[in-house]
Design an enzyme around this catalytic site. Structure first.
Site, short mmCIF file in Angstrom:
data_model
loop_
_atom_site.label_atom_id
_atom_site.label_comp_id
_atom_site.label_asym_id
_atom_site.label_seq_id
_atom_site.Cartn_x
_atom_site.Cartn_y
_atom_site.Cartn_z
N SER A 197 0.70 -31.22 -19.19
CA SER A 197 -0.63 -31.78 -19.49
C SER A 197 -1.46 -31.95 -18.23
CB SER A 197 -0.44 -33.10 -20.25
OG SER A 197 -1.66 -33.60 -20.72
N LYS B 248 1.90 -27.06 -21.71
CA LYS B 248 1.33 -27.76 -22.87
C LYS B 248 0.00 -27.14 -23.30
CE LYS B 248 -0.01 -32.28 -24.65
NZ LYS B 248 -0.37 -33.66 -24.32
#
Length: 544
Positions: free
Chosen positions: A289, A314
């Site tokens: 992330s 991600k």
């Protein structure tokens, strides 16, 4: 009874209605209204007419979770307790005993006491098993027993706990606990500063800023930024951290969504701290992330050399949406793209295999992009380091060992049976590893692989079709070979297991703060980063 059911039905329906606001609702108004009406009538009939008593709350909880599970693992329903946990994760502040705690059905296990916080001051250590809080037995407590440790700052709570089969008590005075985004920064040598950024809460940028300035004041001429194991967090904090090293007005990340208002471009907003200082960023498979936004942007801008192993991949952005009764839904609203234009999402949640599992993007399907200096970078599989030291070997066997808490429990026993004075030079021996394998046997470690499950299923089908006589011997041979393979996997992952064990053991003696000092001397990735930074020509060669 019917009126009560109607009230119970109305609550989740209102929550569902709030889910579908905004442009998507306007575009698909009829279809959404139709499906909600079908679900409402089904839910009512089921609760009123099912042969056994039903619990509307449990049914709705299952329905919501099943619906969201069909999307991606990051779109989640948050009950009131989850909302509070998310707040703590974002702010890093809460009231409690100052320890990471694992909740089990009959006990609360201290996973990690934070140095100089209440649990530590009261003498609790990792591995302690809390069995009673005040007069309340954890075993008989029906709610989340972790809540028993919470309370107003300054109030005290007495706990009864077991340590190495002895029962003890302690009184803990609750206090405000601050979880640092930067738990450690220091000098590796006289010219190299080291910053650990463990999460992107709302303190991440300010604490990284402070650490960078402090290290420069100590004489740092180059920086190692450690993002390993950092699962991410707040997007804006990631942008601010990139801004420390790149000029104002630089594109950092773009988000793209089907909802126009979520299509955003994010640029650096402030003057940087230092746009010239040589920088190495450490990442691994646990970097996700916001960690990937920082490392991906700095790589695309040729502002840092990325060292370690491929990041998680991600590539998705979530936003919480308020529901009724203090609950929320966290929805994946967009994908993010690094400055070169790549999306590093590694799992395709919209094209699943026959088991319903997300498909990993194949390397042959990666697309090529260019950094600012024209270097090749690729999408589709996380951020690939400029100096790829390879992922640590990991397998289903090792995951099973970790999930059974056997590494944690072995470290607890090791701590109470070994006196270590020179922790900086601590190394586990071959004998220690042999003891660990014996520990696995003594604790009846076993698990069933997916291969075993598939073979067992096939063998059961063969028995039904009366074919088992012909394949029985082959089946037993396969299972025997598989068990041998599982045993071999432990030895093949020896170095990785020793690393996990060492980290857990070191923390027992010198807390997490001491673990980072241990890393600076013993960690191969930090050694490699230091080596790169020590040679200006080598550093620049990575960026050309």
């Amino acid at each position: 009874m019917k009126n009560l059911l109607k009230k119970k039905i109305l609550i989740p329906v209102l929550a569902l209605t709030i889910l579908f606001t905004g442009s998507a609702f306007k575009n698909d108004f009829f279809e959404i209204a139709k499906q909600i009406e079908i679900f409402t009538t089904l839910f009512k009939e089921l609760n009123m007419n099912y042969v056994d008593e039903t619990n509307p709350g449990d049914l709705m909880d299952t329905a919501i979770k099943s619906m969201l599970a069909d999307l991606d693992p990051y779109t989640n329903f948050l009950n009131e307790q989850d909302v509070e946990a998310a707040r703590i994760n974002n702010t890093g502040d809460y009231i409690g005993i100052g320890a990471k705690v694992r909740t089990l059905k009959d006990k609360l296990v201290i996973v990690e006491p934070y140095k100089n916080y209440p649990a530590d001051k009261a003498g609790l250590k990792a591995g302690d098993e809390i069995i009673k809080v005040g007069n309340t037995s954890v075993k008989n407590y029906n709610d989340d027993a972790g809540n028993l440790l919470k309370g107003a700052p300054g109030t005290s709570v007495e706990v009864t706990y077991k340590r190495q089969n002895q029962t003890k008590t302690a009184t803990i005075k609750r206090a405000e606990v601050e979880i640092d985004a930067v738990p450690h920064f220091s000098m590796v040598n006289d010219k190299t500063g080291y910053i650990v950024l463990s999460q992107f809460n709302n303190k991440a940028a300010s604490q990284t800023n402070y650490a960078l300035r402090d290290l420069k004041a100590q004489g740092a001429k180059r920086i190692i930024l450690d993002l390993r194991g950092n699962p991410g967090g707040l997007l804006n904090e990631a942008i601010k951290i990139v801004n420390l090293f790149v000029p104002k007005g630089q594109l950092v990340v773009t988000t793209k969504s089907k909802v126009k208002k979520y299509n955003r471009t994010y640029y650096t907003q402030k003057e940087p701290i230092d746009i010239e200082i040589p920088l190495v960023v450490l990442i691994d498979g646990g970097s996700a992330s916001a960690s990937e936004i920082v490392s991906g942007a700095l790589q695309d801008l040729d502002r840092a050399v990325i060292v370690g192993s491929r990041s998680f991949g991600k590539g998705l952005v979530q936003r919480p949406k308020l529901l009724t009764y203090g609950t929320q839904v966290k929805i994946t609203i967009s994908r993010y793209y690094t400055p070169s234009g790549r999306c590093i999402q590694s799992l395709d949640y919209w094209n699943r295999d026959e088991k319903g599992e997300a498909v990993k993007v194949k390397q042959e399907n990666y697309n090529e992009y260019k950094t600012k200096n024209g270097r090749q970078v690729f999408d589709g599989g996380g951020v690939l380091p400029d100096e790829n030291l390879g992922a640590s070997k990991n397998s289903a066997v090792i995951n099973a060992i970790a999930n059974d808490n056997l590494i944690f429990n072995f470290a607890t026993d090791f701590y109470y049976n070994n006196q270590i004075t020179d922790i900086v030079n601590f190394k586990l021996s071959a004998r220690d590893f042999s003891n660990f394998k014996n520990y696995l046997k003594a604790n009846n470690f076993s698990f069933e692989t997916n291969t075993e499950k598939a073979l067992a299923k096939a063998f059961e089908a063969a028995k039904k079709e009366e074919l088992s006589d012909d394949i029985n011997n082959d089946y037993n041979t396969l299972i025997s070979n598989l068990n041998i393979s599982k045993t071999k996997a432990i030895d093949e992952n020896k170095e990785y297991l020793l690393t996990l064990l060492t980290e857990e053991i070191v923390k027992r003696y010198v807390y997490r703060e001491g673990l980072y000092d241990y890393y600076k001397i013993n960690d191969p990735k930090i050694k490699k980063a230091t080596e790169i930074l020590n040679s200006p020509s080598a550093y620049l060669n990575y960026l050309r």
